[in-house]
Scaffold this motif. Sequence first.
Motif, PDB file in Angstrom:
ATOM      1  N   UNK A  66       0.925  -1.507   0.396  1.00  0.00           N
ATOM      2  CA  UNK A  66      -0.155   0.352  -0.179  1.00  0.00           C
ATOM      3  C   UNK A  66       0.952   1.356   0.481  1.00  0.00           C
ATOM      4  N   UNK A  67       1.929   0.981   0.587  1.00  0.00           N
ATOM      5  CA  UNK A  67       3.343   1.831   0.889  1.00  0.00           C
ATOM      6  C   UNK A  67       4.034   2.204  -0.405  1.00  0.00           C
ATOM      7  N   UNK A  68       4.229   1.067  -1.418  1.00  0.00           N
ATOM      8  CA  UNK A  68       5.435   0.736  -1.856  1.00  0.00           C
ATOM      9  C   UNK A  68       5.357  -0.012  -3.085  1.00  0.00           C
ATOM     10  N   UNK A  69       6.481   0.572  -3.772  1.00  0.00           N
ATOM     11  CA  UNK A  69       5.073  -0.254  -5.269  1.00  0.00           C
ATOM     12  C   UNK A  69       7.073  -0.538  -5.690  1.00  0.00           C
ATOM     13  N   UNK A  70       6.519  -1.308  -6.987  1.00  0.00           N
ATOM     14  CA  UNK A  70       7.416  -2.621  -7.564  1.00  0.00           C
ATOM     15  C   UNK A  70       7.361  -1.907  -9.038  1.00  0.00           C
ATOM     16  N   UNK A  71       7.208  -0.809  -9.315  1.00  0.00           N
ATOM     17  CA  UNK A  71       7.731  -0.865 -10.963  1.00  0.00           C
ATOM     18  C   UNK A  71       7.869   0.697 -10.790  1.00  0.00           C
ATOM     19  N   UNK A  72       9.335   0.505 -11.471  1.00  0.00           N
ATOM     20  CA  UNK A  72      10.351   1.616 -11.914  1.00  0.00           C
ATOM     21  C   UNK A  72       9.169   1.965 -13.614  1.00  0.00           C
ATOM     22  N   UNK A  73       9.173   2.884 -13.950  1.00  0.00           N
ATOM     23  CA  UNK A  73       8.543   3.507 -15.124  1.00  0.00           C
ATOM     24  C   UNK A  73       9.922   3.816 -15.492  1.00  0.00           C
ATOM     25  N   UNK A  74       9.944   3.814 -17.121  1.00  0.00           N
ATOM     26  CA  UNK A  74      10.631   4.485 -17.909  1.00  0.00           C
ATOM     27  C   UNK A  74      10.554   5.504 -18.771  1.00  0.00           C
TER      28      UNK A  74
END
Length: 244
Positions: A66-74
Amino acid sequence: MKHETIETNAGWLIILTLLVISIGGLVEIVPLYYIDETVEDVDGVRPYTPLELRGRDMYLREGCYTCHSQMIRPFRDEELRYGHYSLAAESKYDHPFQWGSKRTGPDLARVGGKYSNEWHVQHLKAPRSVVPESIMPDYPWLVENKLDYSQIEDRMRALKAVGVPYSETQQEYQANVEKFGKDVADKLHIPKADQNLVDEAQQGNYDGDNSDITEMDAIVAYLQVLGTMVDFSKYDEGEFVEYR
């Protein structure tokens, strides 16, 4: 046609709205018919080991997503801060994936190996002791609770049913040996799940105390593998553009 005419005429508004949506949909859908594969062809990506899998369960249970994503955008700023943008291949064994939609805390897609086990343990027990500005709650029970792995084989079988290549038969095991190598295949073999989990926890000593296997062992093992499976130094810049 004036804009006011469109806003005051329900018929025109509906027709033009559908037209715009159709164009937008076609722009996104049509290119997919000219792409052979949307999941990148990379080496190294494998299913989670039994200990990492239980760590992921702890991650979900505590609501870390809920507080941490696991997707680095380009985007350049994201790559400068977090590393190479996330690949679809890195999430192909995640059910469900942990891309996330909110960053109260930093993205964790490449957190593996960035900090020591000791740092993670202290950060989870008392976040502000290592990051003074953190608003993350404390999770001291992770190091106090013994890890329950009594159902690990059933959990692996459930994931196997949706396509994760955990092995149960000798034929499936041999297929994993050919695909991932013997060391990895051994860890993905369901009949050995309990012993594999114990061995990995004792060898890794993730919580700093080998007297028992705790939930802290599992979640730190999971965090330490995030983003470490693909060696991006093997690939040229722009290697994965064709999949986007």
